[in-house]
Design a protein around this motif. Sequence first.
Motif, PDB file in Angstrom:
ATOM      1  N   TRP A  77       0.828  -1.195   0.000  1.00 33.72           N
ATOM      2  CA  TRP A  77       0.000   0.000   0.000  1.00 33.72           C
ATOM      3  C   TRP A  77       0.868   1.253   0.000  1.00 33.72           C
ATOM      4  CZ3 TRP A  77      -4.721  -0.928   3.732  1.00 33.72           C
ATOM      5  CH2 TRP A  77      -5.383  -2.097   3.332  1.00 33.72           C
ATOM      6  N   THR A  78       0.393   2.253  -0.685  1.00 32.16           N
ATOM      7  CA  THR A  78       1.119   3.518  -0.755  1.00 32.16           C
ATOM      8  C   THR A  78       0.205   4.653  -0.286  1.00 32.16           C
ATOM      9  OG1 THR A  78       0.541   3.677  -3.104  1.00 32.16           O
ATOM     10  CG2 THR A  78       2.685   2.722  -2.561  1.00 32.16           C
ATOM     11  N   ARG A  79       0.122   5.693  -1.074  1.00 28.91           N
ATOM     12  CA  ARG A  79      -0.647   6.866  -0.657  1.00 28.91           C
ATOM     13  C   ARG A  79      -2.122   6.729  -1.013  1.00 28.91           C
ATOM     14  NH1 ARG A  79       2.456  10.084   1.800  1.00 28.91           N
ATOM     15  NH2 ARG A  79       4.704  10.061   1.373  1.00 28.91           N
ATOM     16  N   GLY A  80      -2.957   7.075  -0.057  1.00 34.02           N
ATOM     17  CA  GLY A  80      -4.382   7.119  -0.318  1.00 34.02           C
ATOM     18  C   GLY A  80      -4.762   8.452  -0.934  1.00 34.02           C
ATOM     19  N   PRO A 451      -2.115  11.649   1.379  1.00 35.35           N
ATOM     20  CA  PRO A 451      -1.956  11.953  -0.049  1.00 35.35           C
ATOM     21  C   PRO A 451      -0.767  12.848  -0.345  1.00 35.35           C
ATOM     22  CG  PRO A 451      -4.242  12.263   0.662  1.00 35.35           C
ATOM     23  CD  PRO A 451      -3.423  12.071   1.900  1.00 35.35           C
ATOM     24  N   GLN A 452      -0.194  12.663  -1.520  1.00 36.53           N
ATOM     25  CA  GLN A 452       0.933  13.490  -1.950  1.00 36.53           C
ATOM     26  C   GLN A 452       0.541  14.957  -2.030  1.00 36.53           C
ATOM     27  OE1 GLN A 452       4.062  12.397  -2.415  1.00 36.53           O
ATOM     28  NE2 GLN A 452       4.725  14.510  -2.803  1.00 36.53           N
ATOM     29  N   GLU A 454      -1.329  16.621  -0.105  1.00 34.25           N
ATOM     30  CA  GLU A 454      -1.243  17.257   1.206  1.00 34.25           C
ATOM     31  C   GLU A 454       0.200  17.630   1.538  1.00 34.25           C
ATOM     32  OE1 GLU A 454      -3.942  17.953   3.888  1.00 34.25           O
ATOM     33  OE2 GLU A 454      -4.429  18.309   1.791  1.00 34.25           O
ATOM     34  N   LEU A 455       1.124  16.777   1.158  1.00 31.13           N
ATOM     35  CA  LEU A 455       2.529  17.065   1.417  1.00 31.13           C
ATOM     36  C   LEU A 455       3.010  18.270   0.612  1.00 31.13           C
ATOM     37  CD1 LEU A 455       3.927  13.415   1.420  1.00 31.13           C
ATOM     38  CD2 LEU A 455       3.409  14.846   3.397  1.00 31.13           C
ATOM     39  N   GLN A 456       2.332  18.510  -0.506  1.00 30.50           N
ATOM     40  CA  GLN A 456       2.711  19.639  -1.350  1.00 30.50           C
ATOM     41  C   GLN A 456       1.995  20.928  -0.973  1.00 30.50           C
ATOM     42  OE1 GLN A 456       1.578  17.880  -5.070  1.00 30.50           O
ATOM     43  NE2 GLN A 456       3.594  16.968  -5.447  1.00 30.50           N
ATOM     44  N   LEU A 457       0.709  20.822  -0.626  1.00 37.41           N
ATOM     45  CA  LEU A 457      -0.111  22.016  -0.445  1.00 37.41           C
ATOM     46  C   LEU A 457      -0.446  22.335   1.014  1.00 37.41           C
ATOM     47  CD1 LEU A 457      -2.624  21.343  -3.387  1.00 37.41           C
ATOM     48  CD2 LEU A 457      -0.523  22.709  -3.429  1.00 37.41           C
ATOM     49  N   ASN A 458      -0.298  21.369   1.910  1.00 36.55           N
ATOM     50  CA  ASN A 458      -0.649  21.581   3.317  1.00 36.55           C
ATOM     51  C   ASN A 458       0.427  20.948   4.196  1.00 36.55           C
ATOM     52  OD1 ASN A 458      -2.152  22.416   5.516  1.00 36.55           O
ATOM     53  ND2 ASN A 458      -3.655  20.774   5.383  1.00 36.55           N
ATOM     54  N   GLN A 459       1.667  21.205   3.812  1.00 29.83           N
ATOM     55  CA  GLN A 459       2.806  20.485   4.376  1.00 29.83           C
ATOM     56  C   GLN A 459       2.932  20.635   5.885  1.00 29.83           C
ATOM     57  OE1 GLN A 459       6.844  21.828   3.287  1.00 29.83           O
ATOM     58  NE2 GLN A 459       7.249  19.711   2.704  1.00 29.83           N
ATOM     59  N   GLN A 460       2.820  21.836   6.399  1.00 25.50           N
ATOM     60  CA  GLN A 460       3.022  22.053   7.820  1.00 25.50           C
ATOM     61  C   GLN A 460       2.013  21.277   8.659  1.00 25.50           C
ATOM     62  OE1 GLN A 460       5.571  23.921   9.427  1.00 25.50           O
ATOM     63  NE2 GLN A 460       4.711  22.704  11.107  1.00 25.50           N
ATOM     64  N   PRO A 471       5.576   8.228  15.753  1.00 22.46           N
ATOM     65  CA  PRO A 471       6.992   8.548  15.982  1.00 22.46           C
ATOM     66  C   PRO A 471       7.901   8.058  14.854  1.00 22.46           C
ATOM     67  CG  PRO A 471       5.991   7.688  17.980  1.00 22.46           C
ATOM     68  CD  PRO A 471       4.985   7.505  16.889  1.00 22.46           C
ATOM     69  N   GLY A 472       7.502   6.971  14.195  1.00 22.69           N
ATOM     70  CA  GLY A 472       8.323   6.426  13.120  1.00 22.69           C
ATOM     71  C   GLY A 472       8.033   7.017  11.763  1.00 22.69           C
ATOM     72  N   GLY A 473       7.146   7.989  11.681  1.00 24.49           N
ATOM     73  CA  GLY A 473       6.822   8.619  10.414  1.00 24.49           C
ATOM     74  C   GLY A 473       5.544   8.074   9.798  1.00 24.49           C
ATOM     75  N   ASP A 474       5.206   8.612   8.636  1.00 28.81           N
ATOM     76  CA  ASP A 474       3.985   8.236   7.907  1.00 28.81           C
ATOM     77  C   ASP A 474       4.164   6.828   7.364  1.00 28.81           C
ATOM     78  OD1 ASP A 474       1.489   8.492   6.780  1.00 28.81           O
ATOM     79  OD2 ASP A 474       2.124   9.810   5.154  1.00 28.81           O
TER      80      ASP A 474
END
Length: 485
Positions: A77-80, A451-452, A454-460, A471-474
Amino acid sequence: MKKIFLALLALVALGAPGCKKFSEFQTDPNKSTTATPDLLLNTVEQSAFQSTSLNVALAIRQMAVTESASNYQYYGWTRGDFSNYNNLRQVIKMEQSAATINKPEYLPLSKFFRAWYFLQLTQNFGDIPYSQALQGEQNQTTPVYDKQESIYLAILDDLKAANGLITSGTPSVQGDIIYGGNMQQWKKAINTLSLRVLMSLSIKANNTTYNFKQRFADIVNNPAQYPIFGSNADNAQLKFYDLDNDRYPYYNDNSIQTAYYMEETFVDMLKQLKDPRLFSFAQKAPNHSSAADNDFTAYGGIKGSDPVDVNAKRQVSGEISRINPRFYSNPTNEPSIAMGYGELQFILAEAAARGWISGSANSYYQNGIQASMSFYGIDQAGINSYLAQAAVQLSGADNIQKIITQKYIASFMNSGWQPFFENRRTSFPTFDVSGDGVLNNKRVPKRFLYPQTELQLNQQNVNDAIKRQFPGGDDINATTWIIQP
C-alpha cells in the motif's frame, strides 16, 4: 418622409425584444441553473452507497487477480487520496441549497453523510482535517488536522443530533433513491450507523471518559427514540437498473471474467463450514464443470499471497473457480449493501457477547446469518441445515471470532472497506500472508499514507499530524488512535 419614419419605428419595435446579451441565449429558461437539494442528494447517495469493490475483495482475501501484481492484494500500500472531501463538498452544497429554499428536512441527511464520509476518511488515515475542512470559500485552504479521538466524538454527536431532528412530522425528502424519501427509514439508518461507530471503538470500551458501552446500550434499549434496522427491507443499499450509468459496476467487465479468481483461504473457509453461499459467490472450477452445482469439491481458489506466476500456472491447470457469472453478466445482479440488517445483527451479537447489552448473542448471531443467506438466495431449509452445524453454532470461548467470521462472509462484494476495519480491530479472520508474493515484510497494513497533494499544499499541518501520531513517520503499519489499547 413620414412613411419612412414610421417604418423605422416599426423596425425598432420589432427588434426591441431581441436586444439581449449573447450570454442570455445560453440559458434554457425551462431548466434550473442552480443545483437543488434533491438532485444533490441523488448524487451523494450514489457515491456513498456504492460499496462493491474488487480492490477490497483483494485486500481482504476473498478474491485474487492473476494478470498483474496488485498492491491491494500484496499489501504494498502507498498513498491514499482525499477524494471523499469532494463528496463532502456535495453534502455541504445540498445543505446550503436546502436552507435557501427552506427545506430543513434535508439537514439530518446532511449530518448523516457528513458522519459517513468523515468516518471513512479517519478510518483510512487517522487524524484528518475536520473542524477547518471544507472552508475553501472562506480562504481556508490549509486546514489543521484534528485528532481522531475528537473526530469520532463529533461524528457520534452529529448522528445523535440527526436522529433528534427527525420526528413523526418530518416531511419526506425528494431525490432519495435509497428510501424513497421516508424519513423514518433514515432514522433507522442513522442509529444503525451510530451502533457501527460505537462497536468500532470496542478497544476503548473500558475507558469511562468516553462511556461508549453506555451510549451503545442507550440506543438499543430505547427503540422508540432510537429505532434501528428490523429486517433486510431496511438495508442501506444501492439498487441497480438496466439503464446507462445505473448498471451493476462490473457488468460486462472483461477483467473480472478473465483475471479475477476466488481466493483459496476464503473458499476453504466456506467449504469447511459447508456454506451454500459459496455456490452463489463462485462458479465451479473448469476441471469439475460436470459436477453438481452444490458439490463443494468442485470449487477451488488461489492464494492471494502467492506470486503472480504461481497463481497463473494454477489458473491454466483448471483447478480454480472464477466468480459467479451473475456478477458480470447480469446488469442488475444484486444491490450493493453499504450497511445492512445482517451487519447490525452481528454488531448486536458482539455487544451481547461482550456484555454491553442484555439479550442472547446467539439469537442475534443467527439472525445475522439468516439475513445474509436470504439476501444471497439460500432457501430456508438450507439455512436451517447450516445453522444446525456444531462448527457454526456459538460455543462460548470463540464467540467473537465466529461472529466476526460470519460478518466477513456476509460482506462478499458489498460493505466497502468495513470487513478490513473489522479485521484490524479484532484480528479475525486471519488474512493469509504466507506466500512469497506478499510485500510489506509479510504484514497486513493498518492504514494508507497521507496523499501526496497534502505534502505539497498543506505540508506544515500534515507533518504536524504525522509527528503527533506516528513517531516512526507516515507508515502503512502505524497504529492510529482507534486501535490503540
